[in-house]
Design an enzyme around this catalytic site. Structure first.
Site, mmCIF file in Angstrom:
data_model
loop_
_atom_site.group_PDB
_atom_site.id
_atom_site.type_symbol
_atom_site.label_atom_id
_atom_site.label_comp_id
_atom_site.label_asym_id
_atom_site.label_seq_id
_atom_site.Cartn_x
_atom_site.Cartn_y
_atom_site.Cartn_z
ATOM 1 N N LYS A 194 -23.840 30.367 38.525
ATOM 2 C CA LYS A 194 -25.123 30.345 37.815
ATOM 3 C C LYS A 194 -25.366 28.961 37.208
ATOM 4 O O LYS A 194 -24.440 28.136 37.135
ATOM 5 C CB LYS A 194 -25.116 31.409 36.713
ATOM 6 C CG LYS A 194 -24.059 31.145 35.635
ATOM 7 C CD LYS A 194 -23.847 32.346 34.721
ATOM 8 C CE LYS A 194 -22.800 32.032 33.675
ATOM 9 N NZ LYS A 194 -22.414 33.224 32.913
ATOM 10 N N ARG B 103 -23.835 42.518 23.702
ATOM 11 C CA ARG B 103 -24.960 41.848 24.366
ATOM 12 C C ARG B 103 -25.465 42.808 25.430
ATOM 13 O O ARG B 103 -25.937 43.882 25.081
ATOM 14 C CB ARG B 103 -24.476 40.509 24.924
ATOM 15 C CG ARG B 103 -25.537 39.467 25.108
ATOM 16 C CD ARG B 103 -24.964 38.127 25.553
ATOM 17 N NE ARG B 103 -24.154 38.251 26.770
ATOM 18 C CZ ARG B 103 -23.529 37.226 27.363
ATOM 19 N NH1 ARG B 103 -23.595 36.012 26.835
ATOM 20 N NH2 ARG B 103 -22.838 37.395 28.459
ATOM 21 N N TYR C 226 -30.122 2.419 17.654
ATOM 22 C CA TYR C 226 -31.167 3.066 16.843
ATOM 23 C C TYR C 226 -30.606 3.536 15.503
ATOM 24 O O TYR C 226 -29.511 4.084 15.436
ATOM 25 C CB TYR C 226 -31.726 4.284 17.574
ATOM 26 C CG TYR C 226 -32.646 3.952 18.721
ATOM 27 C CD1 TYR C 226 -33.816 3.219 18.505
ATOM 28 C CD2 TYR C 226 -32.363 4.399 20.002
ATOM 29 C CE1 TYR C 226 -34.673 2.928 19.558
ATOM 30 C CE2 TYR C 226 -33.219 4.115 21.071
ATOM 31 C CZ TYR C 226 -34.366 3.379 20.827
ATOM 32 O OH TYR C 226 -35.207 3.100 21.877
HETATM 33 C C1 LIG Z 1 -20.989 33.330 32.988
HETATM 34 C C2 LIG Z 1 -20.289 34.584 33.269
HETATM 35 C C3 LIG Z 1 -18.955 34.567 33.740
HETATM 36 C C4 LIG Z 1 -18.132 33.297 33.871
HETATM 37 O O1 LIG Z 1 -17.677 32.915 32.611
HETATM 38 P P1 LIG Z 1 -16.527 31.829 32.377
HETATM 39 O O2 LIG Z 1 -16.093 32.092 30.989
HETATM 40 O O3 LIG Z 1 -17.179 30.491 32.544
HETATM 41 O O4 LIG Z 1 -15.474 32.076 33.381
HETATM 42 C C5 LIG Z 1 -18.365 35.785 34.061
HETATM 43 N N1 LIG Z 1 -19.045 36.952 33.916
HETATM 44 C C6 LIG Z 1 -20.304 36.992 33.450
HETATM 45 C C7 LIG Z 1 -20.982 38.309 33.326
HETATM 46 C C8 LIG Z 1 -20.962 35.821 33.103
HETATM 47 O O5 LIG Z 1 -22.218 35.879 32.633
#
Ligand SMILES: *Cc1c(COP(=O)(O)O)cnc(C)c1O
Length: 364
Positions: A35, A131, A256
């Protein structure tokens, strides 16, 4: 020479990390999480480079999945947040995209569709992340709904997600694990729980599918544990060049806001990278960079296209020399150390104006 902000991406390290994960979870299939543009590494190129070594991919949206189908990826691609509207169910069914169900409103949408191919599905259970997901008490009901729907393929998966997997032996990990274990005792379909952090913890079972993200990219998923000690190697090395070197007299200020004042006559370097490339401004002063393999630190504020560094450690540095911001020789975990950032922030911030170059081997 044109501007040289460059992300060098190592296929070899990517495949190495997948092997490390296989060794940690030998009985599990791997859903490689790509993702968010493969955590900034490039969605399509990352997936094409590891398609044969993984079992499935995991993404956050159907757009990400379809981008992979367009370049010929044929592995199943799990929609980890499920579908966002009913029309996506039809696409998921035709394109072999296993769908996560986390809410009753998504189940409602199933009532009104007739899918050409039975949909592979996962039920997401909220074991403590707070969540997405059904509560443990709802799971049986959801399973019955899915099982009795002709659109759904027979083997229904069960998955959950850890809240504190980045902390070794956090009590919440065991708490969530036990809830999942109880719930999934006689579960007829596949089970999936571990993200990167969980894969590297000893007292957690990895079940049938693991879902590594960060670890695939070679970064330690565990707080205060180095990637080196886990055997992981960074896939991305972000580098650029020095575009100016100069001596500033004592009491000069840099950048800056004039936030940095030279305590003595100082050689500074100007580096062609800035927050417009994803080298975020929230990185603190004293963030390390490598110049000719020697560690230096940034001084003053990061600008949009440029960053200033103290070259006291490399007196013979000159315009055109390579500066490494993170990756080979400088773990990103070290780069974020004195900032509010985590490696995920930096990786997903890398902008398209940085050139991306995949290579078999960095420095070969
Ligand atoms: C992003 C995500 C992962 C991967 O997480 P990492 O901690 O980067 O390995 C795994 N499962 C779900 C449901 C996620 O949203």
């Amino acid at each position: 020479m044109s501007r040289q902000a460059l992300a060098i991406l190592s296929v070899q390290n990517l495949l190495h990390n997948i092997q490390v994960i296989r060794k940690r979870a030998p009985k599990s299939k791997i859903i490689a999480v790509v993702k968010a543009n493969a955590f900034g590494h490039g969605l399509r190129s990352t997936a094409l480079n590891c398609d044969k070594e993984i079992d499935e991919f995991g993404v956050a949206s159907i757009d990400e999945a379809l981008a992979l189908r367009k370049v010929g990826i044929q592995s199943p691609i799990v929609l980890m947040e499920g579908v966002f509207e009913p029309d996506e169910l039809l696409i998921a069914s035709c394109q072999n995209l296993p769908v996560v169900f986390h809410s009753y409103h998504q189940l409602e949408w199933l009532k009104h569709v007739h899918l050409p191919v039975a949909l592979k599905v996962w039920i997401k259970c909220d074991t403590g992340m707070g969540r997405l997901g059904f509560s443990p008490t709802e799971v049986k009901d959801v399973y019955d709904i899915l099982k009795n729907n002709p659109n759904i393929a027979p083997s229904v998966g069960l998955m959950s997600h850890y809240a504190c997997a980045d902390e070794l032996n956090h009590p919440k990990n065991i708490e969530q694990f036990k809830i999942f274990e109880t719930l999934s005792g006689n579960w007829p379909g596949p089970k999936s729980f571990s993200n990167s952090g969980a894969i590297f913890q000893d007292n957690i079972d990895n079940f049938d599918y693991v879902r590594p993200g960060l670890a695939i990219y070679g970064i330690s998923p565990l707080k205060d544990i180095t990637s080196d000690s886990l055997g992981l190697k960074p896939v991305m090395t972000l580098q650029t060049r020095l575009i100016a070197v100069k001596n500033l007299p004592k009491k000069s200020t840099v950048g800056y806001g004039a936030t940095f004042t030279c305590q003595e006559s100082t050689t500074i370097g100007v580096v062609a990278i800035g927050y417009g490339d994803g080298y975020l401004r929230t990185l603190s002063e004293r963030t390390p960079v490598l110049v000719n393999e020697k560690q230096c630190s940034i001084i003053g504020r990061i600008s949009m296209d440029m960053t200033t560094i103290d070259l006291s450690n490399v007196p013979n540095a000159k315009v055109g020399d390579v500066v490494t911001l993170w990756g080979d020789g400088l773990p990103i975990e070290q780069v974020v150390k004195n900032s509010p950032l985590i490696p995920y922030d930096l990786l997903t911030a890398v902008q398209m104006r940085v050139k991306f170059h995949w290579t078999l081997k960095i420095n070969s």
